[in-house]
Design a protein around this motif. Sequence first.
Motif: not given
Length: 540
Positions: A228-247
């Motif tokens: 959000e600080e760089v005006h990007a999607s915080g939702v997609l950032a959280v999802v991408a990190v969560g999917l990778y860590l879960g995998h």
Amino acid sequence: MNAFPVLALVAGAAAVAGIARRTPVPAPLLLVAAGLLASYVPGVPAYTLDPHIVLPLMLPPLLHTAALESSYLGLRANLRAVGLLSVGYVLFATAAVGLTAYAVVPGLPLSVALVLGAVVAPPDAVAATAIARRVGLPPRITTVLQGESLINDATALTAYKVALAAAVGEAVGWGAGLGEFALAALGGVGVGLALMVPLHLLRTRLREPLLQNTMSLLIPFVAYALAEEVHASGVLAVVAVGLYLGHRAWQVDFATRLQEAAVWRMVGFVLESVVFALIGLQLPVVVRGLGHFGVGAALWYAVAVLGAVVLSRFVWVYPAAYGPRFTVRGGRLTGRLLAPPGRRPPWRSMFIVSWAGMRGVVSLAIAFSIPQHTVDGAPFPARDLVLFLTFTTVIGTLVGQGLTLPALIRLLKVRGGDAQRETLAEAQAQSEASRAAHERLEALLAEPANRLPQPLEDRLRAVLERRRNAVWERLGGVDEATGETADATYRRLAREVIDAERETFVALRDARRIDDELLRTLLRRLDLEEAAAYREAGGE
């Protein structure tokens, strides 16, 4: 600041969610109903959804929990379906609902109508996951719905920002809107990609489970805030990190995994319970804010908007499922949009996908974030009506669709996963793993440095044998004398013998023959053994 209302909300929501586990009613529906009733009980404080709390503080952990439990491989296999629903459908629903509201509400500006459309467009991640698990949807439908609900918030938030800019008087063209959408999507994924590998490496390097789990709790907030600080999607950032860590969770040590699973299960339970209770508690707030709009007229508008929300999903899903993929093979169009190549999805499954479009707290949080005034200082047009229509849409989909979904699944005979087949697959996988472990054990024991007394060698072999046989035994039938399956009998007997040990340890502590510190050590060892026995017998 009086903390009692917050504590009362959490305690009450947790109690209702606990009661829901003993009823056939899904917890989200019971929580919403309880919130609606409680909102008119004298003495209950007025709870208002604050978007500055819900979006940055409650949404990230809920998304992270859902992403950790999602299947990266399953989402990749169904990427086309997830993309069409999480991006295509959300934009289509934004337009469909917006045009409907523009047509039925006299004097409503089109830009405000599109704001409403963007607000109610995304199905809710928490509602979809909670109800899908409870009703036992087929694995592929569950994967598609989870994947859609993980990503669609980013699409809706971006569409909302573009529509809101037009509604408040900021000139935004289509080019700027598409550019903002691309920045939000690519930037959010980029932030997630930049964070996920260093975070995972740090998790594997830390050797203290408490530190690892503290970091785990911070991860979704950090990912969301940086994006959000760089005006990007915080939702997609959280999802991408969560999917990778879960995998990659298998690469973290067992102690961290055990603690992390327990911590996130508790966090998810509390937040989900509070979120749905808050939805119900918003009724007095939105009704009081209707202002000059009459209740009768507002209810008619609500029916029209709810109908547009429900129908637009059917209008989108079926053509997407059975239309061409727009790729040419052999001189003709082939494939399906929501099905793998060469497979035609059953119409019953597509009906369930169309009906499972419950809205939730994200829609309400976005609606409450609508500013009070436009850039020229005038009141935002029909803001209170937008709040009311958002609330009625959320309640209507949660109650109307969520409550009827289990019966609809039974009526259409849409079956979940085959339990016998899943147990057989588990047994085969366990057999292969046990064979590899046995070969590794024999090779290790053949080395002089690893020699053990024969009883200890036999114990290691017995553990492997027990693990290999446990799943196969679950394929057996029910004992006619007890009415129990083999795994149920195993769990009961294991629990009883462990209880006998536990009672003995406590008696020794009470007799001052051992101290409390040693008692805690012994009890933890028994707890781990009981958990292992429960898992071996197929418990959750």
